[in-house]
Design a protein around this motif. Structure first.
Motif, mmCIF file in Angstrom:
data_model
loop_
_atom_site.group_PDB
_atom_site.id
_atom_site.type_symbol
_atom_site.label_atom_id
_atom_site.label_comp_id
_atom_site.label_asym_id
_atom_site.label_seq_id
_atom_site.Cartn_x
_atom_site.Cartn_y
_atom_site.Cartn_z
ATOM 1 N N ILE A 58 -5.912 0.504 10.671
ATOM 2 C CA ILE A 58 -5.965 -0.663 11.545
ATOM 3 C C ILE A 58 -5.837 -1.896 10.664
ATOM 4 N N LEU A 59 -4.849 -2.682 10.954
ATOM 5 C CA LEU A 59 -4.562 -3.848 10.125
ATOM 6 C C LEU A 59 -5.091 -5.109 10.798
ATOM 7 N N VAL A 60 -5.316 -6.081 9.977
ATOM 8 C CA VAL A 60 -5.870 -7.342 10.482
ATOM 9 C C VAL A 60 -5.025 -8.477 9.936
ATOM 10 N N ILE A 80 -0.796 -3.657 18.431
ATOM 11 C CA ILE A 80 -0.107 -2.525 17.793
ATOM 12 C C ILE A 80 0.970 -3.095 16.885
ATOM 13 N N VAL A 81 0.979 -2.622 15.686
ATOM 14 C CA VAL A 81 1.949 -3.157 14.738
ATOM 15 C C VAL A 81 3.355 -2.912 15.288
ATOM 16 N N GLN A 82 4.143 -3.952 15.234
ATOM 17 C CA GLN A 82 5.439 -3.889 15.884
ATOM 18 C C GLN A 82 6.483 -3.227 14.988
ATOM 19 N N PHE A 87 3.584 9.007 3.466
ATOM 20 C CA PHE A 87 5.028 9.115 3.517
ATOM 21 C C PHE A 87 5.755 8.228 2.527
ATOM 22 N N GLY A 88 5.099 7.258 2.051
ATOM 23 C CA GLY A 88 5.816 6.398 1.135
ATOM 24 C C GLY A 88 5.046 5.136 0.844
ATOM 25 N N HIS A 89 5.762 4.237 0.286
ATOM 26 C CA HIS A 89 5.157 2.967 -0.086
ATOM 27 C C HIS A 89 5.528 1.894 0.932
ATOM 28 N N TYR A 99 11.064 -0.780 9.114
ATOM 29 C CA TYR A 99 10.692 -2.193 9.128
ATOM 30 C C TYR A 99 9.657 -2.435 10.212
ATOM 31 N N LEU A 100 8.570 -2.997 9.768
ATOM 32 C CA LEU A 100 7.440 -3.196 10.663
ATOM 33 C C LEU A 100 6.948 -4.630 10.590
ATOM 34 N N GLU A 101 6.265 -4.979 11.577
ATOM 35 C CA GLU A 101 5.577 -6.260 11.553
ATOM 36 C C GLU A 101 4.639 -6.311 10.340
ATOM 37 N N GLY A 129 0.839 -1.188 0.000
ATOM 38 C CA GLY A 129 0.000 0.000 0.000
ATOM 39 C C GLY A 129 0.870 1.232 0.000
ATOM 40 N N ARG A 130 0.230 2.298 -0.091
ATOM 41 C CA ARG A 130 0.975 3.554 -0.050
ATOM 42 C C ARG A 130 0.262 4.535 0.845
ATOM 43 N N GLY A 131 1.033 5.348 1.443
ATOM 44 C CA GLY A 131 0.455 6.328 2.339
ATOM 45 C C GLY A 131 1.095 7.676 2.108
ATOM 46 N N ALA A 157 -2.002 0.728 13.421
ATOM 47 C CA ALA A 157 -0.847 1.076 12.601
ATOM 48 C C ALA A 157 -0.864 2.561 12.307
ATOM 49 N N ASP A 158 0.120 2.961 11.566
ATOM 50 C CA ASP A 158 0.244 4.342 11.105
ATOM 51 C C ASP A 158 0.257 5.339 12.267
ATOM 52 N N PHE A 159 1.391 5.418 12.849
ATOM 53 C CA PHE A 159 1.551 6.332 13.983
ATOM 54 C C PHE A 159 2.154 7.664 13.562
HETATM 55 N N1 LIG Z 1 2.754 -3.458 8.783
HETATM 56 C C1 LIG Z 1 2.023 -3.539 7.683
HETATM 57 N N2 LIG Z 1 1.619 -4.732 7.220
HETATM 58 C C2 LIG Z 1 0.872 -4.817 6.109
HETATM 59 N N3 LIG Z 1 0.480 -3.757 5.379
HETATM 60 C C3 LIG Z 1 0.854 -2.546 5.795
HETATM 61 C C4 LIG Z 1 1.635 -2.372 6.963
HETATM 62 N N4 LIG Z 1 1.850 -1.075 7.141
HETATM 63 C C5 LIG Z 1 1.227 -0.449 6.141
HETATM 64 N N5 LIG Z 1 0.632 -1.326 5.315
HETATM 65 C C6 LIG Z 1 -0.126 -1.006 4.115
HETATM 66 O O1 LIG Z 1 0.412 0.151 3.528
HETATM 67 C C7 LIG Z 1 -0.555 1.190 3.501
HETATM 68 C C8 LIG Z 1 0.104 2.501 3.796
HETATM 69 O O2 LIG Z 1 0.768 2.400 5.020
HETATM 70 P P1 LIG Z 1 0.708 3.561 6.090
HETATM 71 O O3 LIG Z 1 -0.724 3.927 6.257
HETATM 72 O O4 LIG Z 1 1.425 3.169 7.299
HETATM 73 O O5 LIG Z 1 1.510 4.677 5.356
HETATM 74 P P2 LIG Z 1 1.457 6.157 5.747
HETATM 75 O O6 LIG Z 1 2.338 6.885 4.849
HETATM 76 O O7 LIG Z 1 1.743 6.298 7.178
HETATM 77 O O8 LIG Z 1 -0.095 6.439 5.468
HETATM 78 P P3 LIG Z 1 -0.977 7.657 5.906
HETATM 79 O O9 LIG Z 1 -1.195 8.409 4.673
HETATM 80 O O10 LIG Z 1 -2.260 7.043 6.402
HETATM 81 O O11 LIG Z 1 -0.252 8.403 6.939
HETATM 82 C C9 LIG Z 1 -1.614 0.787 4.491
HETATM 83 O O12 LIG Z 1 -2.865 1.257 4.143
HETATM 84 C C10 LIG Z 1 -1.564 -0.722 4.457
HETATM 85 O O13 LIG Z 1 -2.382 -1.201 3.419
#
Ligand SMILES: Nc1ncnc2c1ncn2[C@@H]1O[C@H](COP(=O)(O)OP(=O)(O)OP(=O)(O)O)[C@@H](O)[C@H]1O
Length: 865
Positions: free
Chosen positions: A540-542, A471-473, A420-422, A487-489, A416-418, A551-553
C-alpha cells in the motif's frame, strides 16, 4: 665458578655450544623463511597486510580491503628483506590474483608496475601470464575500473552462477563490477559484456572510471566499512546481494541515500527469503518472521519465482531503460556509448525477439479488451502514444519501436524491488510527468519464468481495468528487448511498510484515514469481483498528501465463479485462516482479514502473530482459535473494527463496503490540507491542476461536492496523482506548478479505453452492473441489516453473484454513468477520482448525504459527526 658442564673441556663445550647455536639459527632461519614465504613479510612489519591477505583468501570482502599498493609493498618488503624466500612459492594471496588474470578480468595493477620497477626482486618468481598484457599502471587501473563496470550487463543468472564457480576473486570482480553499474560512466559502458571478456578485447579505458566505481562502492552499507575507495570490493555472492547493488546502482541519478533507503536495504536483505509457493512449505524456513521476511514487506507467497528471477533482475541497469536518462548517455570520461540499452534479446532470455515474445497467457491477452495487442507491444494505442512524436532521443535499439510510449519515460532512481522486478521512477521530460516503471526481465526458457510472465500478465490485465483514487493507476506496458516495462502511477511517499519502519506506528488520525482509504479501494476492487490477496503495508503506497493507494496486484484475481480454488497466496502474517487451511473457495473476505492485520500493522508497525516465525505463525493463524493481540492504545472502535475483520469464519466478516460504515473509518478526516490563499481553498487541489479549463472542472466539482456524502471529501481532498488521473494533476512536490500537460498515456481521450477498457477512465463501477453487485445492492440502500450488530452478520462473500462483472467485458469507451451523470465517463475526467470513490461508497450511505460540502478544515470538523 664454572658450571658443571664447564668442567669438561672448555673447547668442546664452546664447540658444542656454537654448533647448538648454529643449528638453532638454521632452524630459525628456515622457519622464518617459510613464514615469510606465506605472509610476505615479518609479522611485525606486515602484520596488517598479512592479516588481510590471509583473510582475503578466505573472505572475499576483506580481500577487497587490501589495496594493490599494499600488496605490492608487502611483497617488496618480502622480496627485499628476505631474498632467500624468493624461490619459494608465491604468497598465498597470489594465486587468486593469477586466477583472476586467468579469467581475463584483471590483476592488481600496482604489483605489476612495482614488479617491473624492481625486476630483480621478482625475477625468480613465477610470473602471471597476464602481466605482460598490462603495459602500464594506467591501463591496469583503467582495466580495473572499467572492468568493474563492463560485466554489469551480463549479470544474468547464468553469469552469476558461473561466477560462483570461479575463483572467489573472479566472482568478487564480477560482483564488484555490478556495484559500479550505477556510476554515470558505468552506465555507458555497461553493455560490454561478459564477465570473462579478455582484457585485450576491451577498449582502452580511462582511469576516471575507477574513481566513479569507488564512489559507488562506498555507498553500499555493506561495504562502507571496508571499502571507502577500493575498487574491487568483493561481496558475498548470494542471490540477494547480487541483485541489490546492481539494481540500486543502476539508477543513473540515485544518491547513496536513495539507493539504500530502508525499504530497499531491507528488501535487498531478504529478497531470497520470499515465500514461494514452490518451496517446501513446512519448515522451509522461507516463511520468515517479521524480523526477516516480514521486514521485507515482501514475504508474499504465491509468486512463483525463485532466485533465478532475482538474478535476472539483477541485470536491471540503466542502459536497458526504454529511455535512458541523459546522464547515462552524456559524454564522460568513459563515454563509450554502448547501445546495449536495448540490445537484441539477451541470449539468456531465450533469444526470442521482442516481437515474437510468447507469453504464457497470450491467448488470454488477446481475449481481453486490453491490452489491445499482445504485451510485446505496448498496450497503449500508438496513435495515442506519447511517443508518436519522437522528440525524445531513443537508444538505437529502440528504433524499431518508434511509437513506444515508454520511450518517453526515462528511467530514474530505484524505488524498490519486488518479486518480479525493480521499480524505478520514470520521468517524461517533455510533459514533466513522472511515473513508476516496473522493470521485469523476461526469460522465456523455463517454467518459472513463464509462470512469472503469467502472473505479470494477470497483474497487467487486472490493473488495466481499475481506476480508482485509492488504487495505483496503470498506464500501460511494453517490452523493450528482453524487458517488460509496466508503467504505473508514481506514488512518491513509498509504502506504508516503509513509513512504519521509518517513522513508527501511525497516529489515530492517520490510522483511521489510511484504513478508510484502503477500504475504499477494496470496496471498489471487490465490487469488480476482484480479490487482491496480498493486502499488507508493503503493498500500500502513500503519496505526500496522505493519499493511500493499493498496489502490487501480482496476486490479485478476478473471481469468475465460486469454483475457483483458493490457492495459498499472500503473505503469511496477513493471510486469512481459510487461505492457510485452503478450506474455502475464492473469497473476497480474505482481503478483509488482511486489512485487519494491516490495521494492526499500522498501529504497531508489526502484523499480528509477528512474534512467531513464519510457519509457526501460519499454524497459529490456521489452527488457532484465539485472536491476535489488539493493542490497548487503539480506540474502542478501532478494536472493534479489527475484531470484525479478524473473524475466522469468512462468512462473518463484513464486506469492505459495510466496513466503510464502521465508526472507526466512517468519519475519518482528510489528511490533506488545502492550500492557503487559494481561491479554491478547501477544494480538491487536483481539480485546479486540470489540464482543461477551469470551467468544466468547477462545474463538475461543484456538482459532485454538492451531492456527495460526508465521506467524499476525504477523497476529494486528496489529489489524484498526476499520472494516475487523466488531466488531473497532483500537487505533489514533483509538480509544484500543478500545471502540466496531460500525459498522452493517461489522457482519457487519448487512451480511448486503451489502458482502461472497462471504465473508460472513470474508475467507476460500470453502471450496467450496479444492480448485480452485492456492494451496490448494499450501497444503494439495500445493505443487509445485521441481525445482531452492524457487523456481526455480514453477508457471505460466497453469496455474491458469480456473474457480476464476469469477463469485465465492457467495451472500451463505454459510456458508463451516462445515465447517472449525463455524460460519458471520460468526459467526467475531472471528477473521475471523485466518481470512482463516490460510487464505491455512495451506494452504501445514501442516508448520510449532506447538502453541501465544504472542504475547509474548519468546517470539516463541523461536518463530521
Ligand atoms: N507506483 C509506485 N510508486 C512508487 N513506488 C512504487 C510503485 N510501485 C512499486 N513501488 C515500489 O517498488 C517496490 C516493489 O514494487 P512491487 O511491490 O509492485 O513489486 P512486486 O514485484 O510486485 O513486489 P512483490 O514481491 O510484493 O510482489 C514497492 O515496495 C515500492 O516501494
Amino acid at each position: 665458578m664454572a658450571p658443571w658442564w664447564g668442567k669438561s673441556s672448555s673447547k668442546e663445550a664452546k664447540k658444542s655450544k656454537e654448533s647448538f647455536i648454529n643449528a638453532l639459527q638454521r632452524k630459525l632461519r628456515t622457519a622464518d623463511g617459510k613464514t615469510n614465504s606465506r605472509s610476505g613479510g615479518s609479522p611485525r612489519t606486515c602484520n596488517d597486510n598479512d592479516t588481510i591477505s590471509e583473510q582475503g583468501t578466505r573472505s572475499p570482502i576483506l580481500l577487497r580491503t587490501i589495496s594493490p599498493s599494499k600488496q605490492v609493498s608487502r611483497c617488496q618488503s618480502f622480496s627485499s628483506e628476505r631474498p632467500q624466500a624468493q624461490p619459494l612459492p608465491l604468497p598465498g594471496v597470489q594465486p587468486p590474483i593469477v586466477g583472476r588474470n586467468d579469467s581475463g578480468i584483471s590483476i592488481s595493477p600496482k604489483p605489476s608496475s612495482e614488479r617491473s620497477s624492481k625486476p630483480s626482486s621478482y625475477l625468480p618468481l613465477p610470473r602471471p601470464a597476464c602481466i605482460p598484457r598490462r603495459p602500464n599502471h594506467a591501463d591496469l587501473d583503467a582495466e580495473l575500473g572499467v572492468g568493474s563496470v563492463s560485466s554489469e550487463s551480463s549479470n544474468d543468472s547464468a553469469d552469476l552462477l558461473d561466477s560462483r564457480h570461479r575463483s572467489p576473486q573472479a566472482t568478487d570482480y564480477d560482483l564488484g563490477s555490478k556495484t559500479a553499474a550505477g556510476s554515470p560512466s558505468s552506465a555507458i559502458v555497461k553493455d560490454q559484456s561478459s564477465i570473462v571478456t579478455p582484457p585485450s578485447s576491451r577498449e582502452p579505458r580511462k582511469p576516471a572510471n575507477i574513481s566513479l566505481s569507488n564512489h559507488i562502492f562506498s555507498t553500499s552499507p555493506k561495504r562502507r566499512p571496508l571499502s571507502s575507495h577500493v575498487p574491487n570490493l568483493q561481496v558475498p555472492y548470494n542471490g540477494n546481494f547480487c541483485i541489490a547493488p546492481d539494481s540500486s546502482m543502476s539508477s543513473p541519478s540515485r544518491s547513496p541515500i536513495r539507493a539504500f533507503s530502508t525499504e530497499q536495504v531491507i528488501n535487498n536483505a531478504v529478497s531470497s527469503g520470499k515465500f514461494y509457493m514452490d518451496l517446501t512449505f513446512p519448515g522451509s524456513g522461507h516463511c520468515s518472521s517479521p524480523g526477516s521476511g516480514y521486514n521485507s514487506g515482501h514475504n508474499s507467497m504465491g509468486g512463483d519465482l525463485s532466485g533465478q528471477l532475482f538474478l535476472q533482475q539483477s541485470r536491471g541497469s540503466p542502459e536497458y531503460s526504454p529511455a535512458p536518462s541523459p546522464r547515462m548517455t552524456s559524454p564522460g570520461p568513459s563515454s563509450r556509448v554502448h547501445s546495449g540499452a536495448v540490445t537484441p534479446i539477451h541470449p539468456r532470455a531465450g533469444g526470442i525477439p521482442t516481437e515474437s515474445q510468447t507469453w504464457p497467457d497470450e491467448k488470454q491477452t488477446h481475449r481481453l479488451p486490453l491490452p489491445p495487442v499482445a504485451i510485446s507491444n505496448a498496450p497503449f494505442s500508438h496513435s495515442n502514444s506519447a511517443a508518436t512524436s519522437p522528440s525524445v532521443p531513443r537508444s538505437p535499439g529502440r528504433a524499431d519501436n518508434p511509437a513506444s510510449p515508454g520511450s518517453r519515460w526515462k528511467k530514474g532512481k530505484l524505488l524498490g524491488r519486488g518479486t518480479f522486478g525493480h521499480v524505478y521512477v520514470g520521468f517524461n521530460s517533455e510533459s514533466g510527468e513522472m511515473c513508476a516503471m516496473k522493470e521485469v526481465t523476461l526469460f522465456s526458457d523455463d517454467a518459472k519464468s513463464k509462470e512469472s510472465g503469467k502472473q505479470l500478465m494477470q497483474e497487467i490485465t487486472l490493473l488495466s481495468r481499475l481506476r480508482h483514487p485509492n488504487i495505483v493507476q496503470y498506464y500501460g506496458s511494453e517490452t523493450v528487448g528482453d524487458r517488460l516495462y509496466i508503467y504505473l502511477e508514481y506514488v512518491s511517499g513509498g509504502s506504508i511498510y516503509k513509513l512504519l519502519q521509518e517513522y513508527g506506528q501511525l497516529g489515530e488520525v492517520a490510522l483511521r484515514s489510511y484504513t478508510q482509504q484502503i477500504l475504499s479501494g477494496l470496496a471498489y476492487l471487490h465490487a469488480k469481483s476482484t480479490v487482491h490477496r496480498d493486502i499488507k503495508g508493503a503493498n500500500i503506497l502513500v503519496d505526500p498528501t496522505g493519499r493511500v493507494k493499493l498496489a502490487d496486484f501480482g496476486m490479485a484475481k478476478h473471481i469468475t465463479g465460486q469454483s475457483c480454488p483458493l490457492s495459498l497466496k499472500g503473505s503469511p502474517y496477513w493471510m486469512a485462516p481459510e487461505v492457510i487451511k485452503n478450506s474455502n473457495g475464492c473469497n473476497l473476505a480474505v482481503d478483509i482479514w488482511s486489512l485487519g492485520c494491516t490495521v494492526l500493522e499500522m498501529a504497531t508497525t508489526k502484523p499480528p502473530w509477528s512474534q512467531y516465525e513464519g510457519v509457526a505463525a501460519m499454524f497459529k493463524i490456521g489452527n488457532g482459535k484465539e485472536l491476535p493481540e489488539i493493542p490497548d492504545h487503539l480506540p474502542h472502535d478501532g478494536k472493534d473494527f479489527v475484531r470484525q475483520c479478524l473473524q475466522r469464519n469468512p462468512a462473518h466478516r463484513p464486506t469492505a463496503a459495510q466496513l466503510l460504515e464502521h465508526p472507526f473509518v466512517k468519519h475519518a478526516s482528510p489528511l490533506e490540507r488545502p492550500i492557503s490563499g487559494s481561491e479554491h481553498s478547501g477544494r480538491n487541489p487536483s481539480f485546479l491542476d486540470s489540464d482543461r479549463s477551469a470551467a468544466p472542472s468547477s462545474r463538475l466539482s461543484t456538482a459532485v461536492f454538492h451531492s456527495s456524502e460526508t465521506h467524499i471529501p476525504r477523497n476529494l481532498s486528496c489529489p489524484v496523482s498526476p499520472i494516475g488521473s487523466p488531466l488531473v494533476h497532483s500537487r505533489s512536490p514533483q509538480h509544484p506548478s500543478g500545471r502540466m500537460s496531460p500525459s498522452p498515456i493517461s489522457s482519457p481521450r487519448n487512451m480511448s479505453g486503451a489502458s482502461t477498457p472497462l471504465t473508460g477512465g472513470s474508475g467507476a463501477i460500470p453502471h450496467q452492473h450496479l444492480k448485480q453487485s452485492p456492494y451496490l445492492q448494499e450501497g444503494f440502500g439495500s445493505l443487509p441489516k445485521p441481525s445482531i450488530g452492524p457487523y456481526s452478520n455480514g453477508p457471505s462473500y460466497q453469496d455474491s453473484n458469480p456473474d457480476i462483472f464476469q469477463g469485465m467485458g465492457i467495451q472500451p469507451g463505454s459510456h458508463i454513468f451516462s445515465e447517472q451523470f449525463g455524460k460519458p465517463a471520460w468526459e467526467l475526467y475531472d471528477g473521475q477520482a471523485v466518481l470512482a470513490d463516490r460510487v464505491s461508497r455512495q451506494l452504501l450511505s445514501d442516508h448520510i448525504t449532506t447538502p453541501s460540502l465544504d472542504l475547509n478544515p474548519n468546517s470539516l470538523s463541523t461536518n463530521r459527526r
